[in-house]
Design a protein around this motif. Structure first.
Motif, PDB file in Angstrom:
ATOM      1  N   GLU A 233      -7.863   5.299   1.018  1.00  0.00           N
ATOM      2  CA  GLU A 233      -8.226   6.581   0.413  1.00  0.00           C
ATOM      3  C   GLU A 233      -6.940   7.225  -0.077  1.00  0.00           C
ATOM      4  O   GLU A 233      -6.005   7.429   0.724  1.00  0.00           O
ATOM      5  CB  GLU A 233      -8.941   7.479   1.425  1.00  0.00           C
ATOM      6  CG  GLU A 233      -9.580   8.653   0.746  1.00  0.00           C
ATOM      7  CD  GLU A 233     -10.138   9.679   1.719  1.00  0.00           C
ATOM      8  OE1 GLU A 233     -10.807  10.588   1.246  1.00  0.00           O
ATOM      9  OE2 GLU A 233      -9.876   9.576   2.927  1.00  0.00           O
ATOM     10  N   LEU A 234      -6.876   7.547  -1.355  1.00  0.00           N
ATOM     11  CA  LEU A 234      -5.594   7.920  -1.948  1.00  0.00           C
ATOM     12  C   LEU A 234      -5.077   9.250  -1.416  1.00  0.00           C
ATOM     13  O   LEU A 234      -3.881   9.397  -1.166  1.00  0.00           O
ATOM     14  CB  LEU A 234      -5.726   7.934  -3.474  1.00  0.00           C
ATOM     15  CG  LEU A 234      -5.897   6.529  -4.052  1.00  0.00           C
ATOM     16  CD1 LEU A 234      -6.536   6.564  -5.430  1.00  0.00           C
ATOM     17  CD2 LEU A 234      -4.551   5.805  -4.115  1.00  0.00           C
ATOM     18  N   ASN A 235      -5.940  10.211  -1.213  1.00  0.00           N
ATOM     19  CA  ASN A 235      -5.488  11.525  -0.756  1.00  0.00           C
ATOM     20  C   ASN A 235      -4.933  11.495   0.654  1.00  0.00           C
ATOM     21  O   ASN A 235      -3.898  12.085   0.940  1.00  0.00           O
ATOM     22  CB  ASN A 235      -6.649  12.518  -0.792  1.00  0.00           C
ATOM     23  CG  ASN A 235      -6.736  13.173  -2.151  1.00  0.00           C
ATOM     24  OD1 ASN A 235      -5.737  13.218  -2.884  1.00  0.00           O
ATOM     25  ND2 ASN A 235      -7.904  13.640  -2.497  1.00  0.00           N
ATOM     26  N   SER A 236      -5.626  10.778   1.541  1.00  0.00           N
ATOM     27  CA  SER A 236      -5.250  10.815   2.955  1.00  0.00           C
ATOM     28  C   SER A 236      -4.421   9.604   3.382  1.00  0.00           C
ATOM     29  O   SER A 236      -3.804   9.620   4.443  1.00  0.00           O
ATOM     30  CB  SER A 236      -6.520  10.847   3.809  1.00  0.00           C
ATOM     31  OG  SER A 236      -7.235   9.632   3.604  1.00  0.00           O
TER      32      SER A 236
ATOM     33  N   ILE B 100      -0.225   2.819 -12.385  1.00  0.00           N
ATOM     34  CA  ILE B 100       0.248   2.043 -11.233  1.00  0.00           C
ATOM     35  C   ILE B 100      -0.298   0.628 -11.357  1.00  0.00           C
ATOM     36  O   ILE B 100      -1.511   0.428 -11.462  1.00  0.00           O
ATOM     37  CB  ILE B 100      -0.224   2.668  -9.898  1.00  0.00           C
ATOM     38  CG1 ILE B 100       0.233   4.132  -9.796  1.00  0.00           C
ATOM     39  CG2 ILE B 100       0.285   1.855  -8.713  1.00  0.00           C
ATOM     40  CD1 ILE B 100      -0.286   4.856  -8.549  1.00  0.00           C
ATOM     41  N   ILE B 101       0.598  -0.336 -11.378  1.00  0.00           N
ATOM     42  CA  ILE B 101       0.190  -1.741 -11.470  1.00  0.00           C
ATOM     43  C   ILE B 101       0.106  -2.268 -10.041  1.00  0.00           C
ATOM     44  O   ILE B 101       1.115  -2.301  -9.323  1.00  0.00           O
ATOM     45  CB  ILE B 101       1.220  -2.571 -12.279  1.00  0.00           C
ATOM     46  CG1 ILE B 101       1.577  -1.894 -13.617  1.00  0.00           C
ATOM     47  CG2 ILE B 101       0.726  -3.995 -12.462  1.00  0.00           C
ATOM     48  CD1 ILE B 101       0.507  -1.871 -14.653  1.00  0.00           C
TER      49      ILE B 101
ATOM     50  N   THR C 142       0.836  -1.209   0.000  1.00  0.00           N
ATOM     51  CA  THR C 142       0.000   0.000   0.000  1.00  0.00           C
ATOM     52  C   THR C 142       0.869   1.256   0.000  1.00  0.00           C
ATOM     53  O   THR C 142       0.558   2.237  -0.671  1.00  0.00           O
ATOM     54  CB  THR C 142      -0.919  -0.007   1.243  1.00  0.00           C
ATOM     55  OG1 THR C 142      -1.634  -1.241   1.231  1.00  0.00           O
ATOM     56  CG2 THR C 142      -1.900   1.128   1.229  1.00  0.00           C
ATOM     57  N   GLN C 143       1.987   1.219   0.757  1.00  0.00           N
ATOM     58  CA  GLN C 143       2.835   2.403   0.836  1.00  0.00           C
ATOM     59  C   GLN C 143       3.403   2.776  -0.539  1.00  0.00           C
ATOM     60  O   GLN C 143       3.406   3.947  -0.917  1.00  0.00           O
ATOM     61  CB  GLN C 143       3.961   2.180   1.874  1.00  0.00           C
ATOM     62  CG  GLN C 143       4.666   3.462   2.264  1.00  0.00           C
ATOM     63  CD  GLN C 143       3.705   4.621   2.586  1.00  0.00           C
ATOM     64  OE1 GLN C 143       2.817   4.485   3.417  1.00  0.00           O
ATOM     65  NE2 GLN C 143       3.854   5.759   1.888  1.00  0.00           N
ATOM     66  N   GLN C 144       3.855   1.762  -1.285  1.00  0.00           N
ATOM     67  CA  GLN C 144       4.402   2.047  -2.621  1.00  0.00           C
ATOM     68  C   GLN C 144       3.318   2.628  -3.529  1.00  0.00           C
ATOM     69  O   GLN C 144       3.564   3.529  -4.335  1.00  0.00           O
ATOM     70  CB  GLN C 144       4.961   0.764  -3.249  1.00  0.00           C
ATOM     71  CG  GLN C 144       6.269   0.318  -2.620  1.00  0.00           C
ATOM     72  CD  GLN C 144       6.782  -0.990  -3.207  1.00  0.00           C
ATOM     73  OE1 GLN C 144       6.207  -1.559  -4.129  1.00  0.00           O
ATOM     74  NE2 GLN C 144       7.874  -1.478  -2.649  1.00  0.00           N
ATOM     75  N   LEU C 145       2.103   2.101  -3.374  1.00  0.00           N
ATOM     76  CA  LEU C 145       0.999   2.602  -4.194  1.00  0.00           C
ATOM     77  C   LEU C 145       0.715   4.071  -3.874  1.00  0.00           C
ATOM     78  O   LEU C 145       0.585   4.913  -4.763  1.00  0.00           O
ATOM     79  CB  LEU C 145      -0.223   1.713  -3.915  1.00  0.00           C
ATOM     80  CG  LEU C 145      -1.388   1.793  -4.878  1.00  0.00           C
ATOM     81  CD1 LEU C 145      -2.121   0.446  -4.906  1.00  0.00           C
ATOM     82  CD2 LEU C 145      -2.360   2.868  -4.490  1.00  0.00           C
TER      83      LEU C 145
END
Ligand code: NAP
Length: 342
Positions: A140-143, A63-64, A26-29
């Motif tokens: 949630e991508l922003n936060s 992003i894969i 998740t962190q890399q994403l």
């Protein structure tokens, strides 16, 4: 630097993206997402690219999602699986059967990743993901805030979910929770499955039958690029259905719980004698009219022209206007697929 998207979409369309990042956690994403946001670039998150058509070069970061991991817990009446979004769907189906956990056998050989399965509530041979989905984990991508959606909160519908609507673009799916009930109920309503004996059939026999049906009719994306069913099965009102059936009584039709009627898009296309029709490098598959294939060098323009032709012919003959199931991706993200082929 431009990079080819050809290995990242099962249609095998040769378009490019500015950046391609494989995220293993998740962190890399999130890092890839935030970096693209800082550079004011569009982002597209893909699993195996098995349901997309790239119309143009993508002017941003793809992003894969390769978040892996399968955890299995046993409860009194079910097995609970927690599966990373980047796991391959069919490998998971095979693994569950090898371990004696039935429930996914009708969904064998569906291309794509586990994390993509809730987005369109994948379904085949009478079973939809909705039946076995316990929860979907997102971020949630922003936060960067994690969030777990229950089955109900996913608002599953026919090839539909919240991830195609409110949750599109703002969230990424990181894992899917499945609940496979120990009290196994075979689903044998479709095709060759109807010949199996419900009293003695095993999950492995259902799996083998599904694999045989699929491989005998559907093109192998490794040979001919494709994105599965190109069009959705149309769902029409009961009134529209009775008009259509008065004229075409042999049309396959399946009443839905809400009183509407589902038609088989493949049958409608086939009745227009379109199987095998080619335009440039794109063709209507000659065994399954619902699938458009890349015969080798198809451009996205070829596929769009062919999809337009199919929609026109079916519309003129049946007054039913097919809509793509495949998602169309333009320079900056998803575009309206119906408008593109109209
Ligand atoms: P098929 O057996 O030729 O039947 C054509 C359509 O009629 C199917 O799409 C199916 O709708 C519907 N149908 C058939 N028997 C039915 C029944 N007993 N009750 C309700 N609806 C019935 O189908 P096919 O094209 O070979 O595909 C077989 C299964 O795999 C289908 O479930 C199909 O959706 C699925 N599949 C999905 C994709 C994809 O990319 N999404 C690609 C290939 C196959 P439903 O689609 O609503 O089930």
């Amino acid at each position: 630097m431009n990079l080819s998207l050809k290995p990242w979409n099962t249609f095998g369309i040769d378009r490019q993206a500015q950046h391609i990042v494989c995220a293993e956690n998740t962190q890399q994403l999130l890092t890839a997402w935030q970096s693209a946001m800082r550079n004011q670039q569009p982002v597209l998150i893909l699993g195996e690219g098995s349901n997309v058509l790239f119309l143009e070069d993508f002017s941003g970061t793809v992003i894969i999602n390769r978040i892996k991991g399968i955890d299995i817990q046993e409860e009194a009446d079910a097995w609970l699986l927690h599966v990373g979004a980047g796991e391959n769907w069919h490998n998971l189906v095979q693994l569950t059967l090898e371990k004696g956990l039935p429930g996914l056998e009708n969904l064998a050989l569906i291309p794509g990743c586990v994390g993509s399965s809730p987005i369109q509530n994948i379904g085949a041979y009478g079973v939809e993901l909705q039946r076995v989905c316990n929860y979907v984990d997102c971020v949630e991508l922003n936060s960067g805030k994690p969030l777990r959606l229950s089955n109900e909160a996913c608002r599953f519908g026919y090839r539909d979910s919240i991830f195609k609507h409110e949750y599109q673009n703002r969230y990424a799916i990181t894992a899917v929770g499945l609940r496979l009930a120990k009290a196994w109920q075979p689903v044998l309503d479709y095709g060759d499955l109807t010949r199996l004996d419900p009293a003695s059939v095993t999950p492995q026999q259902v799996f083998d039958t599904v694999c045989k049906m699929r491989t005998s009719k559907l093109p192998d994306p490794k040979v001919n690029g494709n994105a599965g069913s190109f069009f959705k099965n149309p769902v029409i009102t009961a009134e529209q259905a009775s008009l259509l059936l008065a004229q075409f009584p042999q049309a396959p039709h399946y009443p839905q719980q809400d009183g509407s009627m589902k038609l088989a898009a493949g049958w409608l296309i086939d009745q227009c004698q379109l199987k095998g029709t080619t335009l440039g490098g794109a063709a209507v598959h000659d065994l399954q009219a619902l699938v458009l294939i890349n015969t080798g060098q198809a451009t996205s323009e070829d596929v769009v022209r062919l999809a337009h032709l199919v929609r026109q012919r079916v519309g003129e003959k049946f007054a039913i206007w097919l809509e793509p199931e495949v998602r169309f991706i333009g320079r900056a993200g998803e575009v309206n697929a119906v408008e593109t082929i109209a």
